[in-house]
Design an enzyme around this catalytic site. Sequence first.
Site, PDB file in Angstrom:
ATOM      1  N   GLU A   1      -1.942   5.123   3.497  1.00  0.00           N
ATOM      2  CA  GLU A   1      -2.019   3.524   2.888  1.00  0.00           C
ATOM      3  C   GLU A   1      -3.237   3.041   2.935  1.00  0.00           C
ATOM      4  O   GLU A   1      -3.720   2.172   1.957  1.00  0.00           O
ATOM      5  CB  GLU A   1      -1.227   2.698   3.734  1.00  0.00           C
ATOM      6  CG  GLU A   1       0.608   2.992   4.101  1.00  0.00           C
ATOM      7  CD  GLU A   1       0.901   4.232   4.860  1.00  0.00           C
ATOM      8  OE1 GLU A   1       0.137   4.701   5.607  1.00  0.00           O
ATOM      9  OE2 GLU A   1       1.824   4.398   4.766  1.00  0.00           O
TER      10      GLU A   1
ATOM     11  N   HIS B   1       7.574   4.174  12.904  1.00  0.00           N
ATOM     12  CA  HIS B   1       7.603   5.316  11.487  1.00  0.00           C
ATOM     13  C   HIS B   1       6.514   5.782  11.033  1.00  0.00           C
ATOM     14  O   HIS B   1       6.435   6.440  10.521  1.00  0.00           O
ATOM     15  CB  HIS B   1       8.320   4.331  10.673  1.00  0.00           C
ATOM     16  CG  HIS B   1       7.606   3.383   9.785  1.00  0.00           C
ATOM     17  ND1 HIS B   1       7.381   2.287  10.325  1.00  0.00           N
ATOM     18  CD2 HIS B   1       6.871   3.411   8.933  1.00  0.00           C
ATOM     19  CE1 HIS B   1       6.583   1.336   9.459  1.00  0.00           C
ATOM     20  NE2 HIS B   1       6.255   2.223   8.508  1.00  0.00           N
TER      21      HIS B   1
ATOM     22  N   ASP C   1       0.940  -1.341   0.115  1.00  0.00           N
ATOM     23  CA  ASP C   1       0.004  -0.017  -0.058  1.00  0.00           C
ATOM     24  C   ASP C   1       0.672   1.186   0.036  1.00  0.00           C
ATOM     25  O   ASP C   1       0.463   2.251   0.465  1.00  0.00           O
ATOM     26  CB  ASP C   1      -0.943   0.054   1.302  1.00  0.00           C
ATOM     27  CG  ASP C   1      -0.367  -0.297   2.486  1.00  0.00           C
ATOM     28  OD1 ASP C   1       1.018  -0.011   2.500  1.00  0.00           O
ATOM     29  OD2 ASP C   1      -0.757  -0.920   3.658  1.00  0.00           O
TER      30      ASP C   1
ATOM     31  N   ARG D   1       3.452   7.695   9.576  1.00  0.00           N
ATOM     32  CA  ARG D   1       3.188   9.009   9.505  1.00  0.00           C
ATOM     33  C   ARG D   1       2.121   9.499  10.380  1.00  0.00           C
ATOM     34  O   ARG D   1       2.487  10.692  11.050  1.00  0.00           O
ATOM     35  CB  ARG D   1       2.700   9.253   8.061  1.00  0.00           C
ATOM     36  CG  ARG D   1       2.482  10.609   7.283  1.00  0.00           C
ATOM     37  CD  ARG D   1       2.216  10.558   5.930  1.00  0.00           C
ATOM     38  NE  ARG D   1       3.725  10.152   5.142  1.00  0.00           N
ATOM     39  CZ  ARG D   1       4.143  11.066   4.521  1.00  0.00           C
ATOM     40  NH1 ARG D   1       3.880  12.141   4.555  1.00  0.00           N
ATOM     41  NH2 ARG D   1       5.133  10.783   3.644  1.00  0.00           N
TER      42      ARG D   1
ATOM     43  N   GLU E   1      -0.562  -9.267  -1.382  1.00  0.00           N
ATOM     44  CA  GLU E   1      -0.936  -8.630   0.033  1.00  0.00           C
ATOM     45  C   GLU E   1      -2.344  -7.730  -0.156  1.00  0.00           C
ATOM     46  O   GLU E   1      -2.454  -6.652   0.309  1.00  0.00           O
ATOM     47  CB  GLU E   1       0.135  -7.780   0.934  1.00  0.00           C
ATOM     48  CG  GLU E   1      -0.400  -7.772   2.410  1.00  0.00           C
ATOM     49  CD  GLU E   1       0.641  -7.058   3.087  1.00  0.00           C
ATOM     50  OE1 GLU E   1       0.981  -5.752   2.843  1.00  0.00           O
ATOM     51  OE2 GLU E   1       1.750  -7.330   3.855  1.00  0.00           O
TER      52      GLU E   1
ATOM     53  N   HIS F   1      14.061   4.227  12.256  1.00  0.00           N
ATOM     54  CA  HIS F   1      13.789   4.426  10.869  1.00  0.00           C
ATOM     55  C   HIS F   1      14.775   5.421  10.223  1.00  0.00           C
ATOM     56  O   HIS F   1      14.983   6.625  11.164  1.00  0.00           O
ATOM     57  CB  HIS F   1      12.395   4.632  10.637  1.00  0.00           C
ATOM     58  CG  HIS F   1      11.680   4.654   9.163  1.00  0.00           C
ATOM     59  ND1 HIS F   1      12.276   5.537   8.255  1.00  0.00           N
ATOM     60  CD2 HIS F   1      11.177   3.762   8.421  1.00  0.00           C
ATOM     61  CE1 HIS F   1      11.467   5.427   7.084  1.00  0.00           C
ATOM     62  NE2 HIS F   1      10.960   4.001   7.296  1.00  0.00           N
TER      63      HIS F   1
HETATM   64  C1  UD1 Z   1       7.117   4.446   3.365  1.00  0.00           C
HETATM   65  C2  UD1 Z   1       5.852   4.118   2.966  1.00  0.00           C
HETATM   66  C3  UD1 Z   1       5.035   3.389   4.369  1.00  0.00           C
HETATM   67  C4  UD1 Z   1       5.626   2.156   4.703  1.00  0.00           C
HETATM   68  C5  UD1 Z   1       7.243   2.752   4.891  1.00  0.00           C
HETATM   69  C6  UD1 Z   1       8.235   1.535   5.398  1.00  0.00           C
HETATM   70  C7  UD1 Z   1       4.513   5.461   1.632  1.00  0.00           C
HETATM   71  C8  UD1 Z   1       3.498   6.950   1.570  1.00  0.00           C
HETATM   72  N1  UD1 Z   1       4.740   5.236   2.914  1.00  0.00           N
HETATM   73  O1  UD1 Z   1       7.103   5.359   4.518  1.00  0.00           O
HETATM   74  O2  UD1 Z   1       3.633   2.727   3.693  1.00  0.00           O
HETATM   75  O3  UD1 Z   1       5.090   1.546   5.666  1.00  0.00           O
HETATM   76  O4  UD1 Z   1       7.781   3.370   3.897  1.00  0.00           O
HETATM   77  O5  UD1 Z   1       9.300   1.947   5.864  1.00  0.00           O
HETATM   78  O6  UD1 Z   1       4.554   4.950   0.625  1.00  0.00           O
HETATM   79  N2  UD1 Z   1      14.679   7.859   4.283  1.00  0.00           N
HETATM   80  C9  UD1 Z   1      15.856   7.858   4.085  1.00  0.00           C
HETATM   81  N3  UD1 Z   1      16.334   6.626   3.622  1.00  0.00           N
HETATM   82  C10 UD1 Z   1      15.778   5.483   3.304  1.00  0.00           C
HETATM   83  C11 UD1 Z   1      14.339   5.784   3.549  1.00  0.00           C
HETATM   84  C12 UD1 Z   1      13.960   6.809   3.922  1.00  0.00           C
HETATM   85  O7  UD1 Z   1      16.805   8.665   4.265  1.00  0.00           O
HETATM   86  O8  UD1 Z   1      16.306   4.496   2.859  1.00  0.00           O
HETATM   87  C13 UD1 Z   1      13.965   8.987   4.875  1.00  0.00           C
HETATM   88  C14 UD1 Z   1      13.773  10.377   3.651  1.00  0.00           C
HETATM   89  O9  UD1 Z   1      14.005  11.583   4.363  1.00  0.00           O
HETATM   90  C15 UD1 Z   1      12.474  10.272   3.168  1.00  0.00           C
HETATM   91  C16 UD1 Z   1      11.854   9.906   4.457  1.00  0.00           C
HETATM   92  O10 UD1 Z   1      12.764   8.997   5.277  1.00  0.00           O
HETATM   93  O11 UD1 Z   1      12.017  11.529   2.428  1.00  0.00           O
HETATM   94  C17 UD1 Z   1      10.364   9.320   4.372  1.00  0.00           C
HETATM   95  O12 UD1 Z   1      10.161   8.206   3.190  1.00  0.00           O
HETATM   96  P1  UD1 Z   1       8.914   7.850   2.544  1.00  0.00           P
HETATM   97  O13 UD1 Z   1       9.089   6.594   1.707  1.00  0.00           O
HETATM   98  O14 UD1 Z   1       8.542   9.118   2.128  1.00  0.00           O
HETATM   99  O15 UD1 Z   1       8.151   7.681   3.775  1.00  0.00           O
HETATM  100  P2  UD1 Z   1       8.102   6.344   5.064  1.00  0.00           P
HETATM  101  O16 UD1 Z   1       7.829   7.090   6.207  1.00  0.00           O
HETATM  102  O17 UD1 Z   1       9.226   5.644   5.176  1.00  0.00           O
HETATM  103  N1  UDP Z   2      12.895  -4.186   9.391  1.00  0.00           N
HETATM  104  C1  UDP Z   2      14.550  -4.590   9.154  1.00  0.00           C
HETATM  105  N2  UDP Z   2      15.327  -3.777  10.040  1.00  0.00           N
HETATM  106  C2  UDP Z   2      14.798  -2.884  10.855  1.00  0.00           C
HETATM  107  C3  UDP Z   2      13.326  -2.616  11.122  1.00  0.00           C
HETATM  108  C4  UDP Z   2      12.419  -3.410  10.402  1.00  0.00           C
HETATM  109  O1  UDP Z   2      14.533  -5.349   8.525  1.00  0.00           O
HETATM  110  O2  UDP Z   2      15.644  -2.296  11.537  1.00  0.00           O
HETATM  111  C5  UDP Z   2      11.907  -5.167   8.857  1.00  0.00           C
HETATM  112  C6  UDP Z   2      11.134  -6.006   9.454  1.00  0.00           C
HETATM  113  O3  UDP Z   2      11.735  -7.219   9.970  1.00  0.00           O
HETATM  114  C7  UDP Z   2       9.823  -6.285   8.438  1.00  0.00           C
HETATM  115  C8  UDP Z   2       9.774  -4.738   7.505  1.00  0.00           C
HETATM  116  O4  UDP Z   2      11.301  -4.318   7.902  1.00  0.00           O
HETATM  117  O5  UDP Z   2      10.081  -7.168   7.539  1.00  0.00           O
HETATM  118  C9  UDP Z   2       8.804  -3.999   7.959  1.00  0.00           C
HETATM  119  O6  UDP Z   2       9.055  -2.885   7.236  1.00  0.00           O
HETATM  120  P1  UDP Z   2       8.538  -1.354   7.940  1.00  0.00           P
HETATM  121  O7  UDP Z   2       8.161  -1.444   9.234  1.00  0.00           O
HETATM  122  O8  UDP Z   2       9.487  -0.455   7.385  1.00  0.00           O
HETATM  123  O9  UDP Z   2       6.979  -1.371   7.096  1.00  0.00           O
HETATM  124  P2  UDP Z   2       5.722  -1.848   7.399  1.00  0.00           P
HETATM  125  O10 UDP Z   2       5.843  -3.060   7.379  1.00  0.00           O
HETATM  126  O11 UDP Z   2       5.174  -1.173   8.473  1.00  0.00           O
HETATM  127  O12 UDP Z   2       5.015  -1.108   6.136  1.00  0.00           O
END
Ligand code: UD1
Ligand code: UDP
Length: 385
Positions: free
Chosen positions: A134, A214, A98, A216, A120, A247
């Site tokens: 989501e 993490h 999602d 939002r 999923e 995160h």
């Molecule tokens: C995103 C997804 C959320 C999912 C989550 C998993 C959307 C809207 N949100 O949220 O559904 O549960 O990923 O973790 O699709 N960043 C880094 N390096 C990385 C990743 C992220 O620096 O490798 C930082 C950046 O500043 C980025 C911010 O995190 O702009 C947010 O990342 P983003 O993918 O927009 O949102 P998540 O909260 O990670």
């Molecule tokens: N995860 C990981 N390292 C971490 C934290 C989480 O490998 O330090 C893995 C976790 O085992 C799971 C996935 O990340 O499989 C979940 O991702 P996240 O919590 O970012 O997103 P969500 O599942 O809520 O969309």
Amino acid sequence: MKKAKVFFILGTRPEAIKLAPLVLAFLQKEEFEVRLINTGQHREMSTAFLRNFGLTPHHDLRVMVERQSLHYLTSRIMEELERVFLEERPEFVFVQGDTTTALCGALSAFYFRVPLGHVEAGLRTWEKWRPFPEEMNRVLISRLADFHFAPTVLAKQNLLREGVAESQIFLAGNTIVDALFLILNDHRPISHPVLREELEQEDGSCRFVTVTAHRRENWGEGIRNIAFGVKMIAEACPDLKIFFSLHPNPSVRETVLRELAGISRVVLLDHLEYPDFVKLLSRSLLVITDSGGVQEEAASLRIPVLITRESTERPEVVESGLGTLVGCRTEKIVEGALTVLGAKTPLRQKSYLFGDGKASWRILHFVSRFFGFSHEDVQEFQPLS
Ligand code: UD1
Ligand code: UDP
């Protein structure tokens, strides 16, 4: 023989983990030409997590910027995906879950009139804003998808309730269990130096708790309340060590670091690669999380989990007795943790709640049949009740 070109579009950590076993399954069948498209919505995490499974993307769109907005992400991913679709002309597209990447992948498949499989499918809270964005992403993806691979009976029922034809829904189980089983069988040493030292030093005198956050809708006050809860739990239980995996999102990191840096027996870790995280999780007595994937893993490993959310699209975890919805209220988190940690009798438990490790295999054979390739007849996933 003409091969069928199949796209796997992903961009974030959970999509990499949950699509990796499916990609590995498709790579073994010579009738398919696999194309792995990483939007790079998560810059470091998506690539690192694919690497954990020995995978490298064919296209890396590198869209991420610090503190990206949803508008920015959506427009950049759509623009980049159009280019890749024009260049590669896929015949089947998979998206997972999602995220913004998944929604853009689904919309692109629709614009190019390519059959879309949603992995999923069918998770719902039935609340438009929770989780944001989501819940609405997955509702929209369901309208666009041709094949819905549901992880649980409830997810299948949700799709039927929305009018999706039963013939287009297939109860496969969740591919996260496939990924978890693959990684549990992988005996690489721990790569994160701090975690390695902590786990090696451990002599049985400490109990472990794992925390992630993490979402939002929890940014700001919610994450701060979780951090207060962690501090109070650490103070109340001198034999605990609490590992908080951070995160990389600065909106999350800064809050947690401000509240928890330097607190005794609270170990703050930069996000862990998947094999390291699974090792930590496997040794934990309790998990506190707002993550969907972590809940599914905790349930599969039979670890109690406090869910720091107001509502859930995974009520199966709560119904199994392993999960408790505590929201982001500090007192509820502390109370929930002390209850679990003080419990003398084991909680009611279920295994194979989300899958039996064969979801990818089921999906592969379903799609092979769609293309008229040789395939095995597969039964739907039967969760244990
Ligand atoms: C995103 C997804 C959320 C999912 C989550 C998993 C959307 C809207 N949100 O949220 O559904 O549960 O990923 O973790 O699709 N960043 C880094 N390096 C990385 C990743 C992220 O620096 O490798 C930082 C950046 O500043 C980025 C911010 O995190 O702009 C947010 O990342 P983003 O993918 O927009 O949102 P998540 O909260 O990670
Ligand atoms: N995860 C990981 N390292 C971490 C934290 C989480 O490998 O330090 C893995 C976790 O085992 C799971 C996935 O990340 O499989 C979940 O991702 P996240 O919590 O970012 O997103 P969500 O599942 O809520 O969309």
